[in-house]
Design an enzyme around this catalytic site. Sequence first.
Site, PDB file in Angstrom:
ATOM      1  N   GLU A 192       7.855  11.834   7.705  1.00 50.18           N
ATOM      2  CA  GLU A 192       6.765  11.485   8.613  1.00 50.18           C
ATOM      3  C   GLU A 192       7.348  11.079   9.967  1.00 50.18           C
ATOM      4  OE1 GLU A 192       3.364  11.742   7.756  1.00 50.18           O
ATOM      5  OE2 GLU A 192       4.413  12.809   6.188  1.00 50.18           O
ATOM      6  N   LYS A 207      -1.398   9.364  -0.530  1.00 47.88           N
ATOM      7  CA  LYS A 207      -1.651  10.561  -1.347  1.00 47.88           C
ATOM      8  C   LYS A 207      -2.248  10.179  -2.698  1.00 47.88           C
ATOM      9  CE  LYS A 207       2.116  13.244   0.721  1.00 47.88           C
ATOM     10  NZ  LYS A 207       3.567  13.444   0.668  1.00 47.88           N
TER      11      LYS A 207
END
Length: 431
Positions: A192, A207
């Site tokens: 990220e 997630k």
Amino acid sequence: MPSQDLNVGLMGLGVVGGGVAAVLQEQGDAISRKIGRRIQLKKVLVRDPRRPRSAQVPEGMITTNPEEILADPEIQAVVEVMGGTNPAARYLRAALAAGKHVVTANKEVMAKEGPELLALAQRHNVHLLFEASVGGGIPIIGCLTNQLLANEVRSVRGIINGTTNYILTRMAYQHASFPQALKEAQDRGYAEADPTNDVEGIDAAYKLSVLAYLAFQQRVPPENIYREGISRLEVQDFRYAQELGYAIKSLAIANAADGAVQARVYPALVPVDHMLAKVDGVYNAVEVEGSLCGRVLFHGMGAGREPTTSAVVGDLVEIARRMNGSGPPPLVAPREQAWAVKPIDDLYSRYYLRLNVSDQPGVLAQIAHILGDRQISIAAVVQKDTNPAEQTAELVITTHTAREASVQQAMKQVSDLGVVRQVSNLLRIEE
Ligand code: NAP
Ligand code: HSE
């Protein structure tokens, strides 16, 4: 009159956006031959138009003004691959409200606002698809939303962050250092923008929140997901785990029983012969246990430009196929009666405890006494890495199933013993 093409506005031209732009331009003919409709890239939003990019996009297509996408009536679908919550969430809401279909890879937005965005899409009769938000190229979202719908899902567990799995694999097998392995993951486009999100389990919690909503139709906000990162792991943990017959994997687990959900992300010991122990590098795996299908395992590359592009373009293909009225978009409606989210204190698990202790008689007896008082039964004890100069040793203890709150309290008491230098690590053992 909208054209028969599906005109796309792409928001973001980084790792994933670059892949999507390249596929839509280079494989446009092949895709159109397969589905009978062209998916046409029309506009691309970036932050800095001067930045050098690997994806070749005609200069006139690039903009820094989101309105050139959001207010263009010819653009029927918006692909958001910018990341972060703002302005991404704002653009998603605006696109849906303007009657545009949306595809996003943004797990943070879907974890925080997914149910509201799905309801907004439903109200405007447009699709909001987010296959790329979990598991990179693995088609897990579509399966949970459609193919496995007839099941009462009991659990979802797996490895859902490619960066941490890459780091753990490099540390376990090639003895790479943590910073070196992280740098490699970043160079490969897995991490990220802020890799803390990967390393501290924040990305996996987003997630898991998305998966739990689809699996249980129950909102599990990311802040209710217990989370531990991988930065506390030391090289000895990998060595001892291996000697005991385990691999160390960062797992995301959500299970439902008796009207309650429990969700957590942490590094855990997994028996080496378990399928999850064999998932290495950037690969992810998600195991779904359903009332009808039993255990199903999804496995594939969980991050990186190509696998993620595959998922994004797959969602665009679905939208292109459903254009011109083939029924309303699917709604994932939450349960009418919300389930409780159980705290980590109520977890029952086996444990791996690593302690640095004085190498002298009676130490183990004192520790065993504290564990016994709290109904924690020892499965095995090994003394490792004796240091004669400092008269210390590492004690590795595995337990039978015990309650998390009891183990935490016991470790607090153990750390106060004069003969214990430190409780170096506490990990759960997943069977
Ligand atoms: P990235 O390489 O950092 O690219 C982000 C892109 O968005 C850049 O082109 C950037 O523009 C643009 N952007 C960011 N903020 C913007 C703003 N305010 N206005 C206009 N443009 C903006 O990120 P990525 O790795 O492609 O990830 C994108 C999304 O996909 C994230 O949600 C991520 O979690 C998700 N995802 C990534 C992967 C992966 O393997 N990388 C896999 C699955 C999902 P500039 O180029 O001008 O800076
Ligand atoms: N940073 C994420 C990962 C990208 O490493 O899994 C894929 O969602």
